[in-house]
Design a protein around this motif. Structure first.
Motif, PDB file in Angstrom:
ATOM      1  N   UNK A  64      32.161  29.816  35.333  1.00 23.83           N
ATOM      2  CA  UNK A  64      32.045  30.904  36.306  1.00 23.83           C
ATOM      3  C   UNK A  64      33.416  31.342  36.804  1.00 23.83           C
ATOM      4  N   UNK A  65      33.519  32.621  37.199  1.00 26.59           N
ATOM      5  CA  UNK A  65      34.727  33.222  37.766  1.00 26.59           C
ATOM      6  C   UNK A  65      35.940  33.033  36.846  1.00 26.59           C
ATOM      7  N   UNK A  68      47.488  33.656  24.731  1.00 24.42           N
ATOM      8  CA  UNK A  68      46.171  33.684  25.367  1.00 24.42           C
ATOM      9  C   UNK A  68      46.240  32.951  26.696  1.00 24.42           C
ATOM     10  N   UNK A  69      45.878  33.644  27.735  1.00 19.87           N
ATOM     11  CA  UNK A  69      45.841  33.038  29.062  1.00 19.87           C
ATOM     12  C   UNK A  69      44.402  32.882  29.527  1.00 19.87           C
ATOM     13  N   UNK A  70      44.002  31.660  29.810  1.00 22.83           N
ATOM     14  CA  UNK A  70      42.652  31.385  30.313  1.00 22.83           C
ATOM     15  C   UNK A  70      42.724  31.365  31.836  1.00 22.83           C
ATOM     16  N   UNK A  71      42.220  32.421  32.467  1.00 21.76           N
ATOM     17  CA  UNK A  71      42.394  32.621  33.908  1.00 21.76           C
ATOM     18  C   UNK A  71      41.163  32.144  34.666  1.00 21.76           C
ATOM     19  N   UNK A  72      41.390  31.388  35.730  1.00 21.73           N
ATOM     20  CA  UNK A  72      40.309  30.935  36.608  1.00 21.73           C
ATOM     21  C   UNK A  72      40.632  31.331  38.044  1.00 21.73           C
ATOM     22  N   UNK A  73      39.604  31.795  38.752  1.00 21.54           N
ATOM     23  CA  UNK A  73      39.741  32.137  40.181  1.00 21.54           C
ATOM     24  C   UNK A  73      40.862  33.139  40.438  1.00 21.54           C
ATOM     25  N   UNK A  74      41.059  34.066  39.501  1.00 16.41           N
ATOM     26  CA  UNK A  74      42.041  35.157  39.643  1.00 16.41           C
ATOM     27  C   UNK A  74      43.488  34.696  39.744  1.00 16.41           C
ATOM     28  N   UNK A  75      43.782  33.469  39.387  1.00 14.49           N
ATOM     29  CA  UNK A  75      45.146  32.955  39.461  1.00 14.49           C
ATOM     30  C   UNK A  75      45.842  33.152  38.112  1.00 14.49           C
ATOM     31  N   UNK A  76      46.699  34.177  38.050  1.00 13.69           N
ATOM     32  CA  UNK A  76      47.395  34.503  36.807  1.00 13.69           C
ATOM     33  C   UNK A  76      48.833  34.002  36.779  1.00 13.69           C
ATOM     34  N   UNK A  77      49.193  33.151  37.709  1.00 15.42           N
ATOM     35  CA  UNK A  77      50.581  32.687  37.825  1.00 15.42           C
ATOM     36  C   UNK A  77      51.072  32.059  36.525  1.00 15.42           C
ATOM     37  N   UNK A  78      50.295  31.135  35.971  1.00 14.65           N
ATOM     38  CA  UNK A  78      50.708  30.432  34.754  1.00 14.65           C
ATOM     39  C   UNK A  78      50.851  31.398  33.583  1.00 14.65           C
ATOM     40  N   UNK A  79      49.939  32.350  33.473  1.00 19.11           N
ATOM     41  CA  UNK A  79      49.967  33.309  32.360  1.00 19.11           C
ATOM     42  C   UNK A  79      51.211  34.191  32.447  1.00 19.11           C
ATOM     43  N   UNK A  80      51.510  34.695  33.626  1.00 17.81           N
ATOM     44  CA  UNK A  80      52.670  35.569  33.789  1.00 17.81           C
ATOM     45  C   UNK A  80      53.976  34.795  33.581  1.00 17.81           C
ATOM     46  N   UNK A  81      54.022  33.557  34.041  1.00 13.18           N
ATOM     47  CA  UNK A  81      55.210  32.731  33.801  1.00 13.18           C
ATOM     48  C   UNK A  81      55.378  32.448  32.309  1.00 13.18           C
ATOM     49  N   UNK A  82      54.249  32.298  31.613  1.00 14.89           N
ATOM     50  CA  UNK A  82      54.292  32.045  30.173  1.00 14.89           C
ATOM     51  C   UNK A  82      54.943  33.204  29.428  1.00 14.89           C
ATOM     52  N   UNK A  83      54.596  34.411  29.826  1.00 15.12           N
ATOM     53  CA  UNK A  83      55.148  35.589  29.162  1.00 15.12           C
ATOM     54  C   UNK A  83      56.640  35.722  29.449  1.00 15.12           C
ATOM     55  N   UNK A  84      57.040  35.415  30.676  1.00 10.20           N
ATOM     56  CA  UNK A  84      58.473  35.421  30.992  1.00 10.20           C
ATOM     57  C   UNK A  84      59.217  34.386  30.162  1.00 10.20           C
TER      58      UNK A  84
END
Length: 353
Positions: free
Chosen positions: A43-44, A147-163
Motif C-alpha cells: 500500500x501507498x 528504478x526507484x521503489x517509492x514508499x510513503x511519498x519519500x523520494x529522497x533516496x531516488x533523487x540522491x541516486x540520480x545525483x
C-alpha cells in the motif's frame, strides 16, 4: 583477430564469473526482474523508472580507467597490458569510394564491431551500482535504467541516486544526455497520476512519458500491453505485404513458411514470455489474426502465438530452475499478483523442488 578476441573474452568471463554485476543483463541469457511488481503489491507505493541515454557511450571509454577497474577485479597484469595496447594507438580513417580521409590515432573508446568491445564496456560500468537499497540500476550494455521503489511519498533516496549517477558519469567520462533521457512513473494510487515533481539532471528537467520502448518492448505507465501489442500487429501487417508478393511469384510453401517465421513470427513473439500472459482477450485475438492471415496466404497451418508462448515459458522456467544465481530463481516460492510472466511463475511453482 576475432578468433583471438573470442579466446580472450572466454578467459575474461571465466575469471570474472563471480564478480560480474548481477544487474548487467547483456550477454547473459534468460535474466528477468520483478522487483517493481512486488513493490506495487504494498500500500501507498509507486515506482519511478529513469531510462538513461548516454551520448556515444562506447566511444568515450577511457582505456586507462578501464585497466584500473580490471586490475581491481584481479585480472592478470599481462592481460591488462594486452587490453591497454589493444585499445590505444589505433589508426582510423574513413573511405568513401576512391576517396580516403586523413588517418588519425585514437586513444579513447572501444572499437565498434570488435568481439571484445561490448564486454569491456560492461566491465567499465560494473561499479555503477545503487547506493540506496530501495533503488536498482539495471544495465543492458549501454542501456541503463534507474528504478526507484517509492514508499510513503519519500523520494529522497531516488533523487540522491540520480545525483550520484550523474557524478559517476562525470568521473568516468560518460556524457549523460538529458534531452533523450526519459522517465516513466507507475503509480496506481487514486488521484496521484501526473502530480509528481520532475527529476532534474545537471539543471535540466527530464521529460516524463506515458510509455517507453525499452529493448524493443513498449512499457506503459499503467502496465498494460496495449501500446506494445498494437505496435507489433502494425509492424507484422506491413510484412504481410511482402509475404503476398512472394506468394504471387509462386515460391514454394517451405520458403514462404521460412519467410513468415523469420520476418513476421519473430516480431509477434519478441519477448512473448514477458507480455503475452497479461494481454487482454482483444489483444490476443489481434495477434492471432495476423497468424490466420499468414496461414491463408501460405496455405499451410502455422503455430498459434499462445502455443509458442507456452513453449518459450517452459524453456525459460527450466533454465531459471537450473540457475540459482538468477534474480527470478526464488519466484517458485512467491505468490505475485499481476506478474509480467504469470505463466512462468505458475510453471515454477508447480515444478518439483
Amino acid at each position: 583477430m576475432k578468433c583471438f578476441e573470442r579466446l580472450v573474452l572466454t578467459h575474461l568471463k571465466d575469471s570474472l564469473q563471480s564478480s560480474l554485476d548481477p544487474l548487467q543483463f547483456a550477454y547473459r541469457g534468460n535474466r528477468t526482474l520483478h522487483s517493481v511488481l512486488t513493490h506495487l503489491d504494498s500500500t501507498n507505493t509507486y515506482a519511478r523508472m529513469l531510462f538513461v541515454d548516454f551520448s556515444s557511450a562506447f566511444n568515450t571509454v577511457l582505456p586507462s580507467k578501464l585497466i584500473t577497474k580490471l586490475r581491481d577485479l584481479d585480472i592478470n597484469t599481462s592481460l591488462c597490458n594486452w587490453i591497454m595496447d589493444f585499445l590505444t594507438n589505433r589508426p582510423q580513417h574513413v573511405r568513401s569510394g576512391h576517396i580516403c580521409s586523413t588517418t588519425i590515432t585514437l586513444n579513447t573508446g572501444v572499437p565498434q564491431g570488435c568481439v571484445l568491445s561490448p564486454f569491456l564496456y560492461s566491465l567499465f560500468t560494473h561499479d555503477c551500482r545503487p547506493v540506496h537499497g530501495s533503488n536498482t540500476i539495471i544495465k543492458f550494455a549501454d542501456d541503463t535504467t534507474v528504478i526507484g521503489l517509492i514508499s510513503n511519498n519519500d523520494e529522497t533516496a531516488y533523487r540522491e541516486e540520480i545525483k550520484h549517477l550523474a557524478t559517476w558519469c562525470t568521473d568516468n567520462n560518460l556524457l549523460l544526455n538529458t534531452t533523450k533521457t526519459k522517465e516513466l512513473i507507475v503509480d496506481f494510487r487514486k488521484g496521484r497520476r501526473g502530480s509528481h515533481e520532475p527529476i532534474h539532471i545537471n539543471g535540466m528537467a527530464v521529460e516524463p512519458v506515458s510509455s517507453f520502448k525499452f529493448l524493443g518492448t513498449h512499457i506503459s505507465e499503467d502496465l498494460s500491453w496495449t501500446t506494445n501489442t498494437s505496435s507489433l500487429v502494425k509492424k507484422a501487417h506491413q510484412r504481410l505485404f511482402f509475404l503476398r508478393t512472394l506468394k504471387k511469384n509462386q515460391l514454394s510453401s517451405a520458403i514462404l513458411v521460412n519467410f513468415y517465421r523469420c520476418t513476421i513470427e519473430s516480431i509477434l513473439t519478441n519477448c512473448v514470455t514477458v507480455w503475452y500472459g497479461s494481454c487482454s482477450v482483444a489483444e490476443r485475438k489481434a495477434l492471432q489474426q495476423v497468424v490466420k492471415t499468414a496461414q491463408r496466404i501460405i496455405g499451410t497451418p502455422l503455430p498459434a502465438i499462445e502455443d509458442i508462448q507456452k513453449k518459450h515459458c517452459m524453456r525459460r522456467a527450466r533454465s531459471i530452475l537450473k540457475d540459482d544465481s538468477h534474480p527470478a530463481h526464488k519466484l517458485r516460492f512467491s505468490r505475485l499478483r499481476n506478474s509480467f510472466f504469470p505463466r512462468a511463475v505458475s510453471l515454477l511453482n508447480s515444478a518439483p523442488h
